[in-house]
Design a protein around this motif. Structure first.
Motif, short mmCIF file in Angstrom:
data_model
loop_
_atom_site.label_atom_id
_atom_site.label_comp_id
_atom_site.label_asym_id
_atom_site.label_seq_id
_atom_site.Cartn_x
_atom_site.Cartn_y
_atom_site.Cartn_z
N UNK A 1 3.05 -6.83 -14.75
CA UNK A 1 1.78 -7.21 -14.17
C UNK A 1 1.76 -6.74 -12.71
N UNK A 2 0.61 -6.33 -12.25
CA UNK A 2 0.47 -5.80 -10.90
C UNK A 2 0.07 -6.91 -9.94
N UNK A 3 0.79 -6.99 -8.83
CA UNK A 3 0.54 -8.00 -7.81
C UNK A 3 -0.39 -7.43 -6.73
N UNK A 4 -1.32 -8.25 -6.28
CA UNK A 4 -2.23 -7.83 -5.21
C UNK A 4 -1.43 -7.52 -3.94
N UNK A 5 -1.90 -6.51 -3.20
CA UNK A 5 -1.17 -6.01 -2.02
C UNK A 5 -0.75 -7.13 -1.07
#
Length: 397
Positions: free
Chosen positions: A6-10
């Motif tokens: 899953x991609x984490x917000x910057x």
């Protein structure tokens, strides 16, 4: 179990790289699509760089916990064995203390696995699961516990609720069933506990050092009021410390027989002490009318409680609670103000104390403070894990 990327917000990436262990909904839009509690997650930067591996588990306002920063580290039996072994080694002194055989062996994110605690009660272990996510690892965690820790039997508490109700099926896991009440020792003081009767056991282990301080330094010759007294642990310590009289106040009907039993197991004549089943705020009103004055007042309320006539919230109502305690505390007396609410820090808690004394026009002095004992370690990157705040306050006028 395979991991899901899953991609984490910057804006949350650096915090995770720095070791923040808690996964929140706003960290990733992908959390809204997760449906399988216990799913392993590989947390990735928007550029596709691995940050950490954790698991999905809904707990309070959280969505899971980080388990490792090492991409090559599998979450398997060896992983849990090493975590539990490291935690046990940190508690060597307690394990060899002849006066204490009840304490925390593993404290969630403070020992590297959020959502999981393990407590020792004499020869028995109690495992508490705080989310369905961590509960999915039950078989491998129990195997790891048995590989590292000795016990006669293992019990569990499932504290992930269904409609706000405790999951109350049989809490026995394996080994030999205990006979309850089970008598444990803490600082040489005996307590009855029950590991198979609802969400609580009969004693809160994180107050061990506070209870001992009350016994040694604040009890001799004093009158003691123990509010929200549960099974009377503070009262027992005060009585053993030479208190002239203790008064235990709790709304729960079962607090009366349970407190009597705690006195008896320590060979204390309970008839010399008072145990009242009444709403604490109503008792304060009664005590004011009777002009009672106590030398020591102990305030250790639950973070949230609801009765037929009242809702109590630490965040909203603690100042009022302190105000009423001030009214019945003798000059030079001490209020032990305590909370396990994690939503504010010690600075804010001391502000509550200041507000209450100012409203009553009284002067005070903070004598000493306590936080969690060493067997309840907190995570440096997660302030909420340092939840316990206890302040001894002397009323000067």
């Amino acid at each position: 179990m395979n991991s899901k990327e899953i991609t984490i917000e910057h804006k949350y990436v650096q915090g995770l790289f720095d070791g923040h262990p808690h996964l929140a909904k706003e960290m990733s839009a992908a959390f809204d699509q997760l449906t399988t509690e216990g799913q392993l997650l590989d947390l990735m930067t928007p550029e596709g760089v691995f940050i950490a591996r954790g698991y999905y588990g809904r707990q309070n306002k959280g969505y899971g916990w980080v388990l490792t920063m090492e991409q090559a580290e599998p979450i398997d039996l060896d992983f849990f064995i090493e975590k539990i072994k490291a935690a046990e080694q940190k508690r060597t002194a307690l394990s060899h203390d002849p006066t204490t055989n009840a304490f925390r062996l593993f404290n969630g994110e403070g020992d590297g696995i959020g959502g999981l605690t393990i407590d020792r009660y004499a020869d028995y272990l109690l495992v508490t699961w705080y989310s369905e996510g961590i509960y999915q690892f039950k078989s491998v965690i129990i195997a790891a516990i048995e590989a590292v820790l000795t016990s006669r039997g293992i019990y569990e508490k499932k504290r992930f609720d269904q409609g706000g109700k405790y999951i109350s099926d049989d809490d026995f896991v394996r080994g030999e069933r205990a006979t309850f009440p089970l008598v444990i020792q803490e600082n040489g003081v005996a307590f009855n506990v029950n590991l198979n009767d609802g969400p609580m056991t009969g004693i809160f282990l994180d107050q061990r050092e506070v209870r001992e301080k009350i016994r040694t330094d604040y009890s001799a010759g004093r009158t003691v009021l123990n509010t929200f007294s549960y099974t009377g642990a503070f009262s027992v310590y005060a009585a053993l410390g030479g208190a002239e009289k203790t008064t235990s106040v709790d709304l729960a009907n079962r607090s009366l027989p349970l407190t009597i039993d705690q006195f008896k197991v320590n060979a204390i004549d309970e008839s010399m002490h008072e145990i009242r089943v009444i709403d604490v705020f109503n008792y304060f009103d009664y005590a004011v009318k009777k002009a009672f004055q106590f030398d020591l007042v102990i305030l250790d309320p639950p973070s949230f409680a609801r009765s037929k006539k009242r809702v109590f919230s630490v965040q909203k109502d603690y100042v009022k609670l302190l105000e009423q305690a001030i009214d019945i505390t003798a000059t030079s007396g001490v209020i032990v103000a305590s909370t396990n609410y994690s939503g504010f820090d010690m600075r804010k808690f001391k502000q509550f104390i200041d507000q209450a004394f100012n409203k009553k026009g009284s002067r005070y002095k903070i004598v000493e403070t306590f936080r969690q004992p060493k067997d309840f370690p907190f995570h440096q990157q997660f302030a909420e894990s340092r939840y316990l705040k206890v302040v001894f306050v002397e009323k000067l006028s």
